[in-house]
Design an enzyme around this catalytic site. Structure first.
Site, mmCIF file in Angstrom:
data_model
loop_
_atom_site.group_PDB
_atom_site.id
_atom_site.type_symbol
_atom_site.label_atom_id
_atom_site.label_comp_id
_atom_site.label_asym_id
_atom_site.label_seq_id
_atom_site.Cartn_x
_atom_site.Cartn_y
_atom_site.Cartn_z
ATOM 1 N N SER A 146 -66.867 19.678 -27.081
ATOM 2 C CA SER A 146 -66.409 19.553 -28.471
ATOM 3 C C SER A 146 -65.089 18.788 -28.558
ATOM 4 O O SER A 146 -64.865 18.034 -29.517
ATOM 5 C CB SER A 146 -66.289 20.929 -29.140
ATOM 6 O OG SER A 146 -65.219 21.677 -28.616
ATOM 7 N N ASN A 147 -64.207 18.945 -27.586
ATOM 8 C CA ASN A 147 -62.981 18.125 -27.585
ATOM 9 C C ASN A 147 -63.312 16.656 -27.364
ATOM 10 O O ASN A 147 -62.691 15.776 -27.982
ATOM 11 C CB ASN A 147 -62.007 18.636 -26.518
ATOM 12 C CG ASN A 147 -61.167 19.793 -27.015
ATOM 13 O OD1 ASN A 147 -60.290 19.615 -27.862
ATOM 14 N ND2 ASN A 147 -61.444 20.985 -26.518
ATOM 15 N N MET A 177 -64.085 21.621 -15.716
ATOM 16 C CA MET A 177 -63.802 22.920 -15.101
ATOM 17 C C MET A 177 -63.626 22.862 -13.585
ATOM 18 O O MET A 177 -63.897 23.829 -12.874
ATOM 19 C CB MET A 177 -64.919 23.910 -15.459
ATOM 20 C CG MET A 177 -65.044 24.166 -16.949
ATOM 21 S SD MET A 177 -63.477 24.656 -17.727
ATOM 22 C CE MET A 177 -63.356 26.330 -17.099
ATOM 23 N N ARG A 178 -63.172 21.741 -13.092
ATOM 24 C CA ARG A 178 -63.010 21.562 -11.652
ATOM 25 C C ARG A 178 -61.573 21.142 -11.357
ATOM 26 O O ARG A 178 -60.990 20.380 -12.133
ATOM 27 C CB ARG A 178 -63.939 20.421 -11.229
ATOM 28 C CG ARG A 178 -64.616 20.594 -9.951
ATOM 29 C CD ARG A 178 -65.881 19.761 -9.909
ATOM 30 N NE ARG A 178 -67.003 20.623 -10.153
ATOM 31 C CZ ARG A 178 -67.439 21.532 -9.305
ATOM 32 N NH1 ARG A 178 -66.869 21.665 -8.131
ATOM 33 N NH2 ARG A 178 -68.453 22.296 -9.613
ATOM 34 N N LEU A 189 -58.943 18.942 -9.664
ATOM 35 C CA LEU A 189 -58.899 17.622 -9.024
ATOM 36 C C LEU A 189 -58.053 17.719 -7.758
ATOM 37 O O LEU A 189 -57.034 18.418 -7.728
ATOM 38 C CB LEU A 189 -58.284 16.608 -9.988
ATOM 39 C CG LEU A 189 -59.117 16.335 -11.246
ATOM 40 C CD1 LEU A 189 -58.299 15.524 -12.246
ATOM 41 C CD2 LEU A 189 -60.409 15.613 -10.890
ATOM 42 N N ASN A 218 -54.759 16.451 -20.004
ATOM 43 C CA ASN A 218 -55.668 17.598 -20.134
ATOM 44 C C ASN A 218 -55.296 18.390 -21.374
ATOM 45 O O ASN A 218 -54.136 18.406 -21.780
ATOM 46 C CB ASN A 218 -55.536 18.505 -18.900
ATOM 47 C CG ASN A 218 -56.451 19.715 -18.963
ATOM 48 O OD1 ASN A 218 -57.623 19.610 -19.340
ATOM 49 N ND2 ASN A 218 -55.937 20.886 -18.618
ATOM 50 N N HIS A 244 -55.257 22.286 -22.715
ATOM 51 C CA HIS A 244 -55.321 23.652 -22.185
ATOM 52 C C HIS A 244 -55.132 24.628 -23.340
ATOM 53 O O HIS A 244 -54.232 24.443 -24.170
ATOM 54 C CB HIS A 244 -54.222 23.847 -21.137
ATOM 55 C CG HIS A 244 -54.251 25.201 -20.514
ATOM 56 N ND1 HIS A 244 -55.205 25.565 -19.576
ATOM 57 C CD2 HIS A 244 -53.479 26.298 -20.706
ATOM 58 C CE1 HIS A 244 -54.993 26.822 -19.216
ATOM 59 N NE2 HIS A 244 -53.966 27.295 -19.894
ATOM 60 N N SER A 262 -52.120 23.192 -25.624
ATOM 61 C CA SER A 262 -51.173 22.204 -25.107
ATOM 62 C C SER A 262 -51.936 21.019 -24.528
ATOM 63 O O SER A 262 -52.955 21.207 -23.864
ATOM 64 C CB SER A 262 -50.332 22.801 -23.965
ATOM 65 O OG SER A 262 -49.730 24.016 -24.338
ATOM 66 N N GLU A 281 -50.396 17.803 -9.478
ATOM 67 C CA GLU A 281 -50.997 18.632 -8.433
ATOM 68 C C GLU A 281 -50.886 20.116 -8.773
ATOM 69 O O GLU A 281 -51.641 20.933 -8.246
ATOM 70 C CB GLU A 281 -50.326 18.363 -7.077
ATOM 71 C CG GLU A 281 -50.673 17.021 -6.451
ATOM 72 C CD GLU A 281 -49.851 15.855 -6.983
ATOM 73 O OE1 GLU A 281 -49.099 16.040 -7.972
ATOM 74 O OE2 GLU A 281 -49.983 14.746 -6.429
ATOM 75 N N ASP A 312 -52.186 23.108 -14.407
ATOM 76 C CA ASP A 312 -51.668 23.217 -15.780
ATOM 77 C C ASP A 312 -50.146 23.114 -15.815
ATOM 78 O O ASP A 312 -49.492 23.719 -16.675
ATOM 79 C CB ASP A 312 -52.128 24.536 -16.419
ATOM 80 C CG ASP A 312 -53.646 24.641 -16.482
ATOM 81 O OD1 ASP A 312 -54.302 23.595 -16.674
ATOM 82 O OD2 ASP A 312 -54.181 25.747 -16.328
ATOM 83 N N ALA A 347 -57.711 23.987 -33.543
ATOM 84 C CA ALA A 347 -56.400 23.340 -33.374
ATOM 85 C C ALA A 347 -56.452 22.287 -32.259
ATOM 86 O O ALA A 347 -55.827 21.223 -32.360
ATOM 87 C CB ALA A 347 -55.338 24.391 -33.062
ATOM 88 N N GLU A 348 -57.217 22.581 -31.206
ATOM 89 C CA GLU A 348 -57.369 21.606 -30.115
ATOM 90 C C GLU A 348 -57.955 20.295 -30.655
ATOM 91 O O GLU A 348 -57.528 19.205 -30.284
ATOM 92 C CB GLU A 348 -58.296 22.156 -29.028
ATOM 93 C CG GLU A 348 -57.729 23.328 -28.263
ATOM 94 C CD GLU A 348 -58.704 23.870 -27.222
ATOM 95 O OE1 GLU A 348 -59.424 23.078 -26.600
ATOM 96 O OE2 GLU A 348 -58.755 25.101 -27.039
HETATM 97 C C1 GRF Z 1 -61.417 24.107 -24.446
HETATM 98 O O1 GRF Z 1 -60.962 25.323 -24.948
HETATM 99 C C2 GRF Z 1 -60.365 23.486 -23.576
HETATM 100 O O2 GRF Z 1 -59.063 23.760 -24.005
HETATM 101 C C3 GRF Z 1 -60.608 24.139 -22.256
HETATM 102 O O3 GRF Z 1 -61.998 24.270 -22.161
HETATM 103 C C4 GRF Z 1 -62.570 24.290 -23.465
HETATM 104 C C5 GRF Z 1 -63.558 23.182 -23.512
HETATM 105 O O4 GRF Z 1 -64.294 23.166 -24.700
HETATM 106 N N1 GRF Z 1 -59.998 23.379 -21.200
HETATM 107 P P1 GRF Z 1 -65.146 21.891 -25.098
HETATM 108 O O5 GRF Z 1 -66.096 21.611 -23.942
HETATM 109 O O6 GRF Z 1 -64.201 20.772 -25.339
HETATM 110 O O7 GRF Z 1 -65.900 22.305 -26.325
#
Ligand code: GRF
Length: 203
Positions: free
Chosen positions: A29-30, A105-106, A108, A122, A124, A151, A157, A160, A188-189
């Site tokens: 979604s982001n 979700m990995r 780096l 990124n 977060h 954020s 390295e 977050d 909000a993201e």
């Molecule tokens: C979001 O909450 C982002 O902040 C976190 O993982 C989620 C990813 O959601 N790192 P999406 O895949 O962007 O919907």
């Protein structure tokens, strides 16, 4: 006398758009909010590639359906260095200049971060430096915080831990669960990430 070709005029006096590669692992979604913003007039960036470690990621199918180049490489069964070399090659062949992690979700490797130093961002779901890592919303509620948020930061390295480029606050309500809070932080993201990426790309 031979005619010489006229000089090529400057494109339009504007800077070329920065090419962004987005890494996702899930619904994306982001990523969708970044794509939408990139399609608005005057965006300083364009999405050159959406890549994933999950070939079945829903966001990858969405990107492909919207005519955005996609790349998938599962890390299963191969050394991490080979996996990351494939991602790196895909980004470079798409001429990517900025890598935007969006629910990727990995972790780096230090080597990958060094290759793209200062050019990976990124999002977060916490007000860093609070709540690095996972389960950010449950931890904010358990701590009795009045405010949560998200954020955008430079990836280094340290998990977050890089420079914070922008943040948005979201009040925590007395009846919030991690899921209800996550929904409002996610909204909000979607506002924050395109704004911060635009500033970063234009800088
Ligand atoms: C979001 O909450 C982002 O902040 C976190 O993982 C989620 C990813 O959601 N790192 P999406 O895949 O962007 O919907």
């Amino acid at each position: 006398m031979t005619d010489s070709p006229p000089p090529t005029p400057p494109a339009s006096g504007r800077e070329a758009k920065k090419k962004v590669g987005i890494l996702i692992s899930g619904r994306g979604s982001n990523m969708m909010s970044l794509v939408a913003a990139s399609n608005t007039p005057g965006s300083p960036y364009e999405i050159a590639l959406v890549a994933s470690d999950k070939p079945a990621a829903a966001g990858l199918a969405w990107a492909a359906a919207h005519d955005i180049p996609t790349f998938a490489q599962s890390p299963k069964g191969i050394p991490k260095s080979d996996y990351e070399a494939a991602i790196d090659a895909a980004l470079r062949s798409a001429d990517v200049e900025i890598v935007a992690l969006a629910g990727y979700m990995r972790l780096l490797s230090d080597d990958f971060v060094a290759k793209w130093r200062g050019r990976i961002v990124n999002i977060h779901p916490s007000l860093l430096p609070k709540y690095k890592g996972l389960d950010t919303h449950a931890r904010a509620i358990a701590a009795g915080d009045a405010v949560a948020g998200c954020s955008v930061h430079i990836v280094t390295e340290e998990l977050d831990g890089g420079e914070i480029l922008g943040q948005a606050e979201v009040p925590i309500r007395p009846d919030d669960t991690p899921d209800t809070l996550a929904d409002r932080v996610l909204a909000a993201e979607h506002r924050l990430y395109p704004q911060v990426l635009a500033q970063f790309a234009a800088s």
